[in-house]
Design a protein around this motif. Structure first.
Motif, PDB file in Angstrom:
ATOM      1  N   ASP A 100       3.063 -88.338 -88.961  1.00  0.00           N
ATOM      2  CA  ASP A 100       4.479 -88.741 -89.505  1.00  0.00           C
ATOM      3  C   ASP A 100       4.019 -89.676 -90.950  1.00  0.00           C
ATOM      4  O   ASP A 100       4.676 -89.723 -92.032  1.00  0.00           O
ATOM      5  N   LEU A 101       3.141 -90.648 -90.639  1.00  0.00           N
ATOM      6  CA  LEU A 101       2.794 -91.295 -91.473  1.00  0.00           C
ATOM      7  C   LEU A 101       1.928 -90.751 -92.811  1.00  0.00           C
ATOM      8  O   LEU A 101       2.094 -91.121 -94.007  1.00  0.00           O
ATOM      9  N   PHE A 102       0.993 -89.744 -92.240  1.00  0.00           N
ATOM     10  CA  PHE A 102       0.300 -88.970 -93.224  1.00  0.00           C
ATOM     11  C   PHE A 102       1.172 -88.304 -94.394  1.00  0.00           C
ATOM     12  O   PHE A 102       1.018 -88.207 -95.406  1.00  0.00           O
ATOM     13  N   CYS A 103       2.206 -87.648 -93.512  1.00  0.00           N
ATOM     14  CA  CYS A 103       3.125 -86.810 -94.433  1.00  0.00           C
ATOM     15  C   CYS A 103       3.847 -87.692 -95.251  1.00  0.00           C
ATOM     16  O   CYS A 103       4.329 -87.249 -96.483  1.00  0.00           O
TER      17      CYS A 103
ATOM     18  N   ALA B 137      16.262 -87.862 -93.279  1.00  0.00           N
ATOM     19  CA  ALA B 137      16.588 -88.740 -92.158  1.00  0.00           C
ATOM     20  C   ALA B 137      15.210 -89.120 -91.587  1.00  0.00           C
ATOM     21  O   ALA B 137      15.186 -90.196 -91.028  1.00  0.00           O
ATOM     22  N   TRP B 138      14.210 -88.414 -91.614  1.00  0.00           N
ATOM     23  CA  TRP B 138      13.084 -88.423 -90.881  1.00  0.00           C
ATOM     24  C   TRP B 138      12.340 -89.516 -91.517  1.00  0.00           C
ATOM     25  O   TRP B 138      11.737 -90.546 -91.212  1.00  0.00           O
ATOM     26  N   ALA B 139      12.319 -89.518 -93.106  1.00  0.00           N
ATOM     27  CA  ALA B 139      11.831 -90.523 -93.963  1.00  0.00           C
ATOM     28  C   ALA B 139      12.395 -91.845 -93.663  1.00  0.00           C
ATOM     29  O   ALA B 139      11.748 -92.986 -93.589  1.00  0.00           O
TER      30      ALA B 139
ATOM     31  N   ASN C 184      13.073 -85.737 -84.077  1.00  0.00           N
ATOM     32  CA  ASN C 184      13.067 -87.213 -84.759  1.00  0.00           C
ATOM     33  C   ASN C 184      11.562 -87.194 -85.608  1.00  0.00           C
ATOM     34  O   ASN C 184      11.585 -87.950 -86.611  1.00  0.00           O
ATOM     35  N   TYR C 185      10.691 -86.778 -85.033  1.00  0.00           N
ATOM     36  CA  TYR C 185       9.249 -86.951 -85.513  1.00  0.00           C
ATOM     37  C   TYR C 185       8.615 -85.474 -85.514  1.00  0.00           C
ATOM     38  O   TYR C 185       9.058 -84.756 -84.733  1.00  0.00           O
ATOM     39  N   LEU C 186       7.591 -85.463 -86.313  1.00  0.00           N
ATOM     40  CA  LEU C 186       6.861 -84.082 -86.565  1.00  0.00           C
ATOM     41  C   LEU C 186       6.306 -83.596 -85.144  1.00  0.00           C
ATOM     42  O   LEU C 186       6.580 -82.127 -84.908  1.00  0.00           O
TER      43      LEU C 186
END
Length: 215
Positions: free
Chosen positions: A164-167, A189-191, A153-155
């Protein structure tokens, strides 16, 4: 007075990354717009803050912090948010953040520069072959990201971290540049998970010019 003051530009991907970290952490901040077109980054006042004449700059209780990756790491430690639960996770976060700085950010940044040029907002003329090169690099980076997100779900953790916020800061501008995220379904989906976080705001809503102070 607010504890944090952020100097930057709504057109700056790194400025948005820091602003998003502050917003999702529930940390109020003042935003001061630095216009590169007007040469504000060359003024003695700004040079006293930023040794390289770059944005973003974060002032935290009078102390100056530079470079977006270093700033969000500082905020994660200071605010106790989005750090990663253990040293192994935090090391993965650093690795992916530096990957972003090397691969995803410059390609999307250059694509956005091409778009600003086409809209007459930057005094540059980019050859079509160069524009295509930047877009191809961005697509390659998006494919790397998509592959990594295939089964998670997240990096780097079960919950969102600063990377996740950075990318996502780059992905937001990729969408502005008309990249169709549904080509990379895992990234898409991640975004959506990132944008569903409490307090989320898109780039030009979060850094609205009418709310900015001028340096």
């Amino acid at each position: 007075m607010k504890r944090f003051t952020l100097y930057g530009s709504p057109h700056s991907l790194p400025t948005y990354k820091v602003a998003l970290m502050l917003k999702l952490s529930g940390a109020p901040f003042s935003f001061r717009y630095v216009s590169f077109q007007k040469g504000m980054h060359k003024t003695p006042e700004f040079a006293a803050l930023s040794r390289w004449g770059q944005v973003p700059v974060l002032v935290d209780d009078g102390r100056v912090y530079l470079q977006s990756a270093a700033i969000v790491e500082h905020l994660a430690e200071t605010l106790g948010r989005f750090q990663g639960r253990d040293p192994a996770a935090r090391q993965k976060v650093r690795e992916w953040m530096y990957w972003d700085v090397d691969a995803l950010f410059p390609s999307v940044f250059n694509c956005y520069g091409v778009q600003l040029s086409q809209r007459g907002l930057l005094p540059i003329d980019v050859e079509p072959a160069i524009a295509a090169y930047h877009r191809q690099r961005a697509e390659t980076a998006l494919s790397v990201l998509d592959s990594h997100l295939a089964h998670r779900n997240y990096l780097c953790a079960d919950e969102p971290t600063i990377v996740d916020l950075f990318c996502y800061g780059d992905i937001a501008f990729a969408e502005i540049c008309a990249f169709e995220l549904d080509r990379w379904s895992n990234v898409d989906a991640w975004a959506r998970r990132v944008t569903a976080l409490n307090g989320f705001e898109a780039p030009f809503a979060l850094l609205a010019m009418e709310n900015a102070e001028f340096t």
